[in-house]
Design an enzyme around this catalytic site. Structure first.
Site, PDB file in Angstrom:
ATOM      1  N   LYS A   1       9.850 -13.674   1.953  1.00  6.76           N
ATOM      2  CA  LYS A   1      10.326 -12.505   2.712  1.00  6.76           C
ATOM      3  C   LYS A   1      11.854 -12.402   2.682  1.00  6.76           C
ATOM      4  O   LYS A   1      12.413 -11.298   2.709  1.00  6.76           O
ATOM      5  CB  LYS A   1       9.797 -12.552   4.144  1.00  6.76           C
ATOM      6  CG  LYS A   1       8.275 -12.345   4.254  1.00  6.76           C
ATOM      7  CD  LYS A   1       7.817 -11.095   3.515  1.00  6.76           C
ATOM      8  CE  LYS A   1       6.479 -10.562   3.977  1.00  6.76           C
ATOM      9  NZ  LYS A   1       6.002  -9.438   3.152  1.00  6.76           N
TER      10      LYS A   1
ATOM     11  N   TYR B   1       6.269 -18.384   2.976  1.00  7.19           N
ATOM     12  CA  TYR B   1       6.335 -16.972   3.408  1.00  7.19           C
ATOM     13  C   TYR B   1       7.783 -16.579   3.755  1.00  7.19           C
ATOM     14  O   TYR B   1       8.255 -15.494   3.384  1.00  7.19           O
ATOM     15  CB  TYR B   1       5.410 -16.810   4.609  1.00  7.19           C
ATOM     16  CG  TYR B   1       5.226 -15.417   5.141  1.00  7.19           C
ATOM     17  CD1 TYR B   1       4.411 -14.496   4.485  1.00  7.19           C
ATOM     18  CD2 TYR B   1       5.826 -15.027   6.341  1.00  7.19           C
ATOM     19  CE1 TYR B   1       4.218 -13.222   5.012  1.00  7.19           C
ATOM     20  CE2 TYR B   1       5.628 -13.762   6.866  1.00  7.19           C
ATOM     21  CZ  TYR B   1       4.828 -12.867   6.203  1.00  7.19           C
ATOM     22  OH  TYR B   1       4.630 -11.606   6.723  1.00  7.19           O
TER      23      TYR B   1
HETATM   24  P1  NAP Z   1      -3.221  -7.551   6.399  1.00  4.20           P
HETATM   25  O1  NAP Z   1      -3.872  -6.858   7.544  1.00  4.20           O
HETATM   26  O2  NAP Z   1      -3.645  -8.955   6.060  1.00  4.20           O
HETATM   27  O3  NAP Z   1      -3.362  -6.610   5.118  1.00  4.20           O
HETATM   28  C1  NAP Z   1      -2.817  -7.000   3.885  1.00  4.20           C
HETATM   29  C2  NAP Z   1      -3.502  -6.217   2.784  1.00  4.20           C
HETATM   30  O4  NAP Z   1      -2.929  -6.648   1.527  1.00  4.20           O
HETATM   31  C3  NAP Z   1      -5.007  -6.485   2.705  1.00  4.20           C
HETATM   32  O5  NAP Z   1      -5.724  -5.275   2.556  1.00  4.20           O
HETATM   33  C4  NAP Z   1      -5.122  -7.366   1.460  1.00  4.20           C
HETATM   34  O6  NAP Z   1      -6.343  -7.241   0.762  1.00  4.20           O
HETATM   35  C5  NAP Z   1      -4.001  -6.833   0.604  1.00  4.20           C
HETATM   36  N1  NAP Z   1      -3.647  -7.763  -0.448  1.00  4.20           N
HETATM   37  C6  NAP Z   1      -3.520  -9.110  -0.373  1.00  4.20           C
HETATM   38  N2  NAP Z   1      -3.231  -9.626  -1.574  1.00  4.20           N
HETATM   39  C7  NAP Z   1      -3.175  -8.592  -2.435  1.00  4.20           C
HETATM   40  C8  NAP Z   1      -2.923  -8.498  -3.832  1.00  4.20           C
HETATM   41  N3  NAP Z   1      -2.674  -9.571  -4.576  1.00  4.20           N
HETATM   42  N4  NAP Z   1      -2.938  -7.267  -4.399  1.00  4.20           N
HETATM   43  C9  NAP Z   1      -3.217  -6.155  -3.665  1.00  4.20           C
HETATM   44  N5  NAP Z   1      -3.454  -6.186  -2.336  1.00  4.20           N
HETATM   45  C10 NAP Z   1      -3.442  -7.400  -1.737  1.00  4.20           C
HETATM   46  O7  NAP Z   1      -1.634  -7.647   6.580  1.00  4.20           O
HETATM   47  P2  NAP Z   1      -0.629  -6.819   7.529  1.00  4.20           P
HETATM   48  O8  NAP Z   1      -0.467  -7.592   8.779  1.00  4.20           O
HETATM   49  O9  NAP Z   1      -0.993  -5.391   7.554  1.00  4.20           O
HETATM   50  O10 NAP Z   1       0.742  -7.038   6.700  1.00  4.20           O
HETATM   51  C11 NAP Z   1       1.211  -6.094   5.746  1.00  4.20           C
HETATM   52  C12 NAP Z   1       2.577  -6.540   5.245  1.00  4.20           C
HETATM   53  O11 NAP Z   1       3.470  -6.671   6.346  1.00  4.20           O
HETATM   54  C13 NAP Z   1       2.564  -7.894   4.547  1.00  4.20           C
HETATM   55  O12 NAP Z   1       3.498  -7.903   3.491  1.00  4.20           O
HETATM   56  C14 NAP Z   1       3.010  -8.829   5.644  1.00  4.20           C
HETATM   57  O13 NAP Z   1       3.570 -10.022   5.111  1.00  4.20           O
HETATM   58  C15 NAP Z   1       4.014  -7.975   6.372  1.00  4.20           C
HETATM   59  N6  NAP Z   1       4.259  -8.374   7.750  1.00  4.20           N
HETATM   60  C16 NAP Z   1       3.256  -8.395   8.678  1.00  4.20           C
HETATM   61  C17 NAP Z   1       3.543  -8.806   9.984  1.00  4.20           C
HETATM   62  C18 NAP Z   1       2.482  -8.856  11.068  1.00  4.20           C
HETATM   63  O14 NAP Z   1       2.799  -9.323  12.173  1.00  4.20           O
HETATM   64  N7  NAP Z   1       1.257  -8.415  10.833  1.00  4.20           N
HETATM   65  C19 NAP Z   1       4.836  -9.173  10.319  1.00  4.20           C
HETATM   66  C20 NAP Z   1       5.821  -9.135   9.347  1.00  4.20           C
HETATM   67  C21 NAP Z   1       5.533  -8.733   8.067  1.00  4.20           C
HETATM   68  P3  NAP Z   1      -7.596  -8.203   1.125  1.00  4.20           P
HETATM   69  O15 NAP Z   1      -8.050  -7.767   2.466  1.00  4.20           O
HETATM   70  O16 NAP Z   1      -8.593  -7.908   0.053  1.00  4.20           O
HETATM   71  O17 NAP Z   1      -7.082  -9.597   1.094  1.00  4.20           O
END
Ligand code: NAP
Length: 253
Positions: free
Chosen positions: A158, A154
């Site tokens: 990133k 990851y």
């Molecule tokens: P999340 O709640 O897990 O949501 C991610 C979404 O992406 C889900 O709806 C998932 O669908 C979808 N997804 C996964 N694989 C996919 C694919 N191959 N094609 C299309 N859609 C796909 O994640 P989040 O926490 O909102 O994070 C969103 C972004 O921010 C990510 O890039 C993550 O790495 C980044 N981020 C998050 C955090 C944090 O603390 N939460 C921190 C830093 C960066 P499914 O539900 O069907 O799997």
């Protein structure tokens, strides 16, 4: 004629979490929003919230790591909502493990969704932006880009997205297109809830422990990140490109 506010935006991974908050925020700013997610029915909930509030939205099922699916999804958005001029590469997955236990599948899945997915979506959208002489690309990086135990895959993806972002800024700037990265710290979503479950902690205790080391003494919420993304997508941010903004409640880099 499309007014600047009515520009068409694609947000990937927008069924929930940061992506859903971003889709709602961009719609509140007047954008027509394509809610792209693996599962079209999951994206419909976000799209219906937008239309119920008087906006325009379309739920599109697409695996962002699949080139054919991406080409069809972007063509469908262009035909049904209009040519996309804003792209938020947000879809993401975790496959955390210490290096010696990390499988090749764990590595490949994370690279494919974050890096290959952002590449494919951006390549498919850029021609519409070039035609319009306007584009806004925002890639979701992470504080983990600076290194994080159990996240070799990851963190590499990133950090890779930061280099990708800067290169897009250099190549596409002359077409009126900016590219920036938003790098969140700890945001309360299903993703961080799953991490808490994996390490055997109650999510509230996990959030409290994280908040203690964050300068503003709280974890983030999806709307915190959506606000930063919305800034980069605005017409007023046209001279800001190739930047990485940490949205983490305090300094990281
Ligand atoms: P999340 O709640 O897990 O949501 C991610 C979404 O992406 C889900 O709806 C998932 O669908 C979808 N997804 C996964 N694989 C996919 C694919 N191959 N094609 C299309 N859609 C796909 O994640 P989040 O926490 O909102 O994070 C969103 C972004 O921010 C990510 O890039 C993550 O790495 C980044 N981020 C998050 C955090 C944090 O603390 N939460 C921190 C830093 C960066 P499914 O539900 O069907 O799997």
């Amino acid at each position: 004629m499309t007014t600047p506010e009515q520009r068409v935006a694609i947000v990937t991974g927008a069924a929930r979490g940061i992506g859903a908050a971003t889709a709602l925020r961009l719609a509140a700013d007047g954008r027509a929003v394509a809610v792209v997610d693996l599962d079209e029915s999951a994206g419909k909930e976000t799209a219906e919230k937008i239309t119920a509030a008087g906006g325009r939205a379309l739920a599109v099922g697409c695996d962002v790591s699949d080139a054919d699916a991406v080409a069809s999804a972007v063509a469908r958005v262009a035909a049904e909502l209009g040519p996309p001029q804003i792209l938020v590469n947000n879809a993401g997955v975790l496959r955390d493990n210490l290096l010696f236990k990390m499988s090749e599948a764990d590595w490949d899945t994370v690279m494919n969704v974050h890096l290959r997915g952002a590449f494919l979506m951006t390549r498919a959208c850029q021609k519409h932006m070039v035609d319009a002489g306007f584009g806004r690309i925002v890639n979701l990086s992470s504080s983990s880009a600076l290194g994080n135990r159990g996240q070799a895959n990851y963190a590499a993806a990133k950090a890779g997205l930061q280099g990708f972002t800067k290169t897009l800024a250099i190549e596409l700037g002359k077409f009126g297109i900016t590219a920036n990265a938003v790098a969140p710290g700890f945001i309360a979503t299903d993703m961080t809830a799953a991490t808490a479950a994996r390490v055997g902690m109650d999510f509230d205790d996990f959030k409290k422990a994280a908040a203690d080391s964050i300068p503003v003494r709280r974890v983030g919420v999806p709307a915190d990140v959506a606000g930063a993304i919305a800034y980069f997508t605005g017409d007023a941010a046209g001279f800001v490109s190739g930047q990485v903004l940490y949205v983490a409640g305090g300094p990281l880099d």
